[in-house]
Design a protein around this motif. Sequence first.
Motif, PDB file in Angstrom:
ATOM      1  N   GLN A   1      29.239  -9.274 116.750  1.00 63.53           N
ATOM      2  CA  GLN A   1      28.601 -10.101 117.610  1.00 63.53           C
ATOM      3  C   GLN A   1      27.379  -9.314 118.384  1.00 63.53           C
ATOM      4  O   GLN A   1      26.623 -10.081 118.907  1.00 63.53           O
ATOM      5  N   ASP A   2      27.678  -7.956 118.541  1.00 59.55           N
ATOM      6  CA  ASP A   2      26.432  -7.293 119.024  1.00 59.55           C
ATOM      7  C   ASP A   2      25.232  -7.532 118.150  1.00 59.55           C
ATOM      8  O   ASP A   2      23.988  -7.747 118.814  1.00 59.55           O
TER       9      ASP A   2
ATOM     10  N   ALA B   1      23.814 -11.288 118.698  1.00 59.29           N
ATOM     11  CA  ALA B   1      23.170 -11.869 119.813  1.00 59.29           C
ATOM     12  C   ALA B   1      21.687 -11.973 119.756  1.00 59.29           C
ATOM     13  O   ALA B   1      21.371 -13.001 120.205  1.00 59.29           O
TER      14      ALA B   1
ATOM     15  N   ALA C   1      30.461 -19.283 114.926  1.00 58.78           N
ATOM     16  CA  ALA C   1      29.820 -18.277 115.824  1.00 58.78           C
ATOM     17  C   ALA C   1      28.779 -19.114 116.736  1.00 58.78           C
ATOM     18  O   ALA C   1      28.706 -18.780 117.905  1.00 58.78           O
TER      19      ALA C   1
ATOM     20  N   GLU D   1      29.364  -3.823 116.542  1.00 58.70           N
ATOM     21  CA  GLU D   1      30.297  -4.998 116.500  1.00 58.70           C
ATOM     22  C   GLU D   1      29.433  -6.144 115.816  1.00 58.70           C
ATOM     23  O   GLU D   1      28.207  -6.123 116.194  1.00 58.70           O
TER      24      GLU D   1
ATOM     25  N   PHE E   1      27.928 -13.576 108.691  1.00 56.10           N
ATOM     26  CA  PHE E   1      29.308 -14.417 108.973  1.00 56.10           C
ATOM     27  C   PHE E   1      29.795 -15.116 107.826  1.00 56.10           C
ATOM     28  O   PHE E   1      30.914 -15.558 107.887  1.00 56.10           O
TER      29      PHE E   1
ATOM     30  N   GLU F   1      30.367 -20.998 119.230  1.00 52.09           N
ATOM     31  CA  GLU F   1      31.021 -20.358 120.325  1.00 52.09           C
ATOM     32  C   GLU F   1      29.854 -19.915 121.125  1.00 52.09           C
ATOM     33  O   GLU F   1      30.156 -19.795 122.387  1.00 52.09           O
ATOM     34  N   ALA F   2      28.742 -19.451 120.464  1.00 60.56           N
ATOM     35  CA  ALA F   2      27.613 -19.017 121.515  1.00 60.56           C
ATOM     36  C   ALA F   2      26.742 -20.150 122.144  1.00 60.56           C
ATOM     37  O   ALA F   2      26.089 -20.017 122.825  1.00 60.56           O
TER      38      ALA F   2
END
Length: 143
Positions: A77-78, A81, A130, A75, A122, A133-134
């Motif tokens: 997002q993975d 991170a 993103a 993903e 992104f 959101e993080a």
Amino acid sequence: MPKKDRPLTAKQEAFAREMAKPRAKQQDAYRAAYDCKRMNYNSISCAASKLMRDPRIAHRIQEIRDAAAKDCRWELQDAAAPLFEVLDGALPIFRRQAAEGSINGDARLAITESVKLLNDMFGVDGAKAAMAEAGVTIVDDLG
């Protein structure tokens, strides 16, 4: 019952599972699913080709491949991170150094490279969303 509504037989399902494997060959999949002791290569090829033209089997192969792809998908997002972790660690250092007037290149480099990679992953607007959101704030001017 019309053929299109019938479920696959156990052998057809086995054929579909074999065909869903990477680099699968029709003849090998047919041999794995059916008894071919009395069949020559041409007979196996024709029978396998006929199975591949069955829309139910083609659909089942795609279902199996889609499920496998979903299970092993990395993903976005993975992948992002670790970059968020770098930003979380580098931003306080940068801000402290900026307040002291002693900015070194390490924090600045970590921040700019992380933001650049996030932008690449992104897109600029997507990276901003993103990061928000993080819980990471974006530095507009690194000085």
